[in-house]
Design a protein around this motif. Structure first.
Motif, PDB file in Angstrom:
ATOM      1  N   VAL A 149      26.413  44.142  60.324  1.00 52.06           N
ATOM      2  CA  VAL A 149      25.062  44.368  60.296  1.00 52.06           C
ATOM      3  C   VAL A 149      24.809  45.599  60.390  1.00 52.06           C
ATOM      4  N   MET A 150      23.843  46.434  59.984  1.00 53.98           N
ATOM      5  CA  MET A 150      23.391  47.838  60.259  1.00 53.98           C
ATOM      6  C   MET A 150      22.574  47.930  61.536  1.00 53.98           C
ATOM      7  N   LEU A 151      22.811  48.372  62.623  1.00 50.25           N
ATOM      8  CA  LEU A 151      22.089  48.232  64.044  1.00 50.25           C
ATOM      9  C   LEU A 151      21.481  49.754  64.041  1.00 50.25           C
ATOM     10  N   HIS A 152      20.089  49.854  64.294  1.00 49.52           N
ATOM     11  CA  HIS A 152      19.594  51.081  64.352  1.00 49.52           C
ATOM     12  C   HIS A 152      19.384  51.522  65.605  1.00 49.52           C
ATOM     13  N   ASN A 153      19.808  52.709  66.111  1.00 44.03           N
ATOM     14  CA  ASN A 153      19.762  53.169  67.568  1.00 44.03           C
ATOM     15  C   ASN A 153      18.490  53.516  67.733  1.00 44.03           C
ATOM     16  N   THR A 154      18.013  53.125  69.147  1.00 41.69           N
ATOM     17  CA  THR A 154      16.527  53.412  69.486  1.00 41.69           C
ATOM     18  C   THR A 154      16.361  54.329  70.310  1.00 41.69           C
ATOM     19  N   SER A 155      17.627  55.252  70.680  1.00 40.70           N
ATOM     20  CA  SER A 155      17.634  56.278  71.616  1.00 40.70           C
ATOM     21  C   SER A 155      17.067  57.558  71.063  1.00 40.70           C
ATOM     22  N   GLY A 156      16.835  57.792  69.834  1.00 43.03           N
ATOM     23  CA  GLY A 156      16.241  58.854  69.085  1.00 43.03           C
ATOM     24  C   GLY A 156      17.390  59.935  68.590  1.00 43.03           C
ATOM     25  N   ASP A 157      18.621  59.550  68.893  1.00 45.93           N
ATOM     26  CA  ASP A 157      19.785  60.350  68.430  1.00 45.93           C
ATOM     27  C   ASP A 157      19.832  60.179  66.941  1.00 45.93           C
TER      28      ASP A 157
END
Length: 734
Positions: free
Chosen positions: A321-329
């Motif tokens: 699954v594609m996981l989006h990083n919420t850290s803003g990087d």
């Protein structure tokens, strides 16, 4: 003190002796298990080799059938070479496997692994192998006899192939039966060995359990030391969890993450303080809400003991699954993670779910790149098919025309436009060139070109219907032009490699694709379109030069084009022409004649000819008829395309004009046939309800009108409702 020492020594001596006896019991059990396991492993390997041999035998008959079915195909075709090479490899493998089972030698598989083949030990196994060997000895010489001359074009190996195929139909079945007997013998031996292992293991477990009870009874005072060992084991677990590279953690029924998890989990998930957190809260915002809800339901099913774990695992929504990083990087915004879920049991109850997480981004990106390369390979195969099956002149003309169309559209995009009138003219001009390019690509069955052009037409159609236009609306077309140019360059390179004797005309260098703001192009002034007679004659005009050239190859090209469209439209159509094979088309008119012919032939098939059922219901033959006539009269060149279809229905044109909002019902009733024909030739007008690859966008006749006007020609249209439609295009030679 001495007594105390003797007591301590006695205690440790008893502990040591107890442990030694316990280890001896386990050692004996393990030794027996290892021994019988090695026998089972030997039998398993033998079964695998037997099955592999049977599979190769099946593959041999399939390949022989494939070769037999493709007799007549060129022996050096990729298909023929591939099947022969595979047949030769399978023949060698069968020989190796049969000899390996007889002598216990090694076998090198397709991956290069050296596999030790167990030797047969019983008479029944040897009898089964001998039976298979006898059948193989009958088949092998026939295959080798065929392969000896199969790659020589001067040798006819069809008889040898037929003999090998007929023998394979018998021998392969008998080999499979013999190998199946061998497999059954090995299975029976394995079952006997497995029963012995189960019995010994049961007795060993009983003995170990009894000894354990005695051990606990006499050494309960050793619990403190046991606690110390447990503490040490816990530290080891923590060290392991801190060392492993994958994310490991436990989930309870409330979807809460356990207190212990691998250190790598925080890096993989990209979140701190995961212990005790709700798993769905960790995923929220990183995957879609739909996938999140599916994940909840999936884990609930894992806790359902009535649902098989393997069945549920196949429905895992978090597989790659594609996981989006919420850290803003932004550099790590898109990562692909693979979650694997396994049940953890306490007795027979499902206590926890063990989750193993891996970052598989590199693997996914590699798969995507391979898929893209596979698509490019398919595209090149399509292009090679066109190059090899189409007259080289047509291919070269297509490449030249494609680059001309792209350059023309590119120049239109470069020119700025401000007013809505200019932008609409610009849109219609690009639409005509894109539709023309798509028509030529469709005629050559270049589906890659057609797909890109159709996608561009969808955007152009949406722009026509959106109302107000702006220059930025045209920017999206630059990508399609770039893709089309890339494809034309590819087919040009392939054509040069394959057909060195017919180089591509270099007079049309590849244009650079513009990404500038939108611009304008002159549109056809509808005021210059007039009806001259009762046959609906339309005058359009500009200048032209002439140069003669023979194009006798065009008729098969047109016939194949018509047949291709008719098949897609589920119609039966026949194209006839007595003049095309012999007519001399002026060189300066060569491109426009072909383009007009393509558009009108498509129009005849899509709009003119009815389906077979409709034609028969009207008393017509099921097969529609199109007559194409070309005539060079020194001063003029004439194209005549007549079909025996349904004719032009002026009432349908009126209804379409009303539905499009161009006229009211009262206004449209006052329009004469000549006025209705002008609308039929206008951009964006079509009586077809649904647009598809072949029509319905209202561009084909607009292209014809623009081309005839550019060459200062004229159009005559004659139609009888329910009977026929005839288009006559007259172009001046000078």
């Amino acid at each position: 003190m001495a007594i105390s020492t003797r007591n301590d020594n006695s205690r440790y001596r008893g502990l040591i002796l107890s442990i030694a006896a316990f280890l001896a019991l386990i050692g004996a059990l393990l030794a027996f298990t290892f021994y019988t396991s090695s026998l089972i492993e030997r039998n398993t390997a033998l079964v695998d080799i037997s099955n592999k041999t049977a599979n190769h035998a099946q593959s041999v008959i399939k390949d022989l059938f494939d070769l037999q079915s493709s007799v007549g195909e060129h022996i050096n075709s990729p298909h023929q070479r591939e099947v022969r090479e595979r047949l030769q490899t399978e023949t060698q493998d069968i020989e190796q496997l049969l000899n390996g089972m007889r002598s216990g030698s090694s076998y090198v598989d397709a991956a290069g692994n050296n596999i030790k083949i167990p030797q047969l030990t019983t008479a029944s196994e040897e009898n089964a192998l001998n039976a298979a060997q006898q059948e193989w000895n009958k088949l092998k010489p026939l295959i080798e006899n065929y392969l000896d001359g199969a790659d020589d074009i001067l040798i006819d190996s069809s008889n040898e192939l037929a003999l090998a195929y007929e023998q394979a139909k018998t021998s392969s079945l008998r080999m499979n039966d013999s190998l199946n007997d061998l497999t059954n013998e090995v299975f029976e031996e394995s079952e006997s060995q497995a029963s012995a292992i189960r019995l010994v293991q049961l007795l060993g477990v009983v003995a170990i359990f009894a000894y354990f009870l005695i051990f606990v009874f006499f050494f309960v005072r050793r619990l403190r030391e046991t606690d110390a060992e447990a503490l040490a084991a816990r530290r080891e677990t923590q060290e392991i969890m801190a060392t492993v590279n994958t994310g490991l953690f436990l989930l309870d029924k409330d979807l809460k993450i356990g207190q212990q998890h691998s250190r790598a989990l925080t890096d993989i998930i990209g979140a701190e303080s995961l212990a005790g957190e709700n798993f769905t809260n960790i995923l929220r915002g990183r995957i879609s809400d739909k996938d999140l809800n599916t994940t909840k339901q999936f884990i609930e099913q894992l806790y359902n003991p009535r649902v098989k774990e393997k069945l549920v695992d196949s429905l895992n929504p978090l597989h790659k699954v594609m996981l989006h990083n919420t850290s803003g990087d932004q550099s790590s915004d898109r990562r692909f993670l693979d979650f694997k879920f396994s049940r953890v049991y306490e007795d027979k109850d499902i206590a926890r779910i063990l989750v193993n997480v891996d970052d598989v981004s590199d693997a996914v990106y590699l798969e995507q790149r391979l898929e893209k390369e596979r698509a490019q390979n398919d595209m090149q195969i399509e292009m090679l098919t066109t190059i090899l099956n189409v007259n080289p002149k047509i291919v070269h003309e297509f490449i030249s025309n494609t680059k001309n169309h792209i350059e023309k559209m590119n120049n239109i995009l470069k020119n700025p436009g401000s007013s809505q009138h200019e932008l609409e003219r610009k849109l219609n001009a690009i639409y005509r060139d894109m539709h023309s390019l798509k028509g030529e690509a469709s005629a050559l069955k270049l589906h890659s070109f057609t797909k890109i052009a159709s996608d561009a037409e969808d955007k152009l159609s949406a722009m026509q219907n959106q109302g107000k236009l702006s220059g930025n609306d045209f920017l999206q077309l630059a990508v399609h032009l770039d893709d089309l140019l890339s494809l034309s360059n590819t087919i040009e390179i392939l054509g040069e490699r394959i057909n060195q004797a017919a180089p591509v005309n270099a007079a049309n260098p590849a244009p650079s694709i513009a990404s500038n703001k939108a611009a304008s192009i002159d549109k056809v002034d509808s005021d210059t379109v007039t009806i001259a007679d009762s046959n609906s004659h339309i005058d359009l005009g500009d200048d032209i030069d002439v140069d003669d050239a023979s194009d006798s190859h065009l008729l098969p090209y047109y016939q194949d084009f018509v047949a291709h469209i008719a098949a897609r439209q589920d119609k039966q159509v026949q194209l006839h022409s007595d003049s095309v094979p012999t007519v001399d088309i002026p060189k300066r008119l060569d491109k426009v004649v072909k383009e007009i012919s393509i558009q009108l032939l498509r129009n005849a098939v899509v709009h003119g000819i009815e389906s077979a059922a409709v034609r028969q219901s009207r008393g017509k033959p099921a097969i529609g008829f199109i007559d194409l006539t070309m005539q060079n009269n020194d001063s003029t060149f004439t194209i005549k395309i007549e079909d025996d279809g349904q004719g032009i229905n002026y009432d349908n044109i009126r209804e379409k004009l009303v539905s499009m909002g161009r006229f009211s019902i009262a206004e449209v009733q006052r329009l004469q046939p000549k006025d209705l024909l002008k609308h039929l030739f206008s951009s964006g007008f079509s009586t077809k309800e649904d647009a598809d690859e072949d029509g319905g966008r209202g561009v084909g006749l607009d292209i014809v009108k623009a081309q005839v006007k550019e060459y200062n020609g004229k159009i005559n249209v004659h139609s009888e409702l329910g009977k026929m439609t005839c288009f006559v295009i007259t172009l001046p030679n000078a």
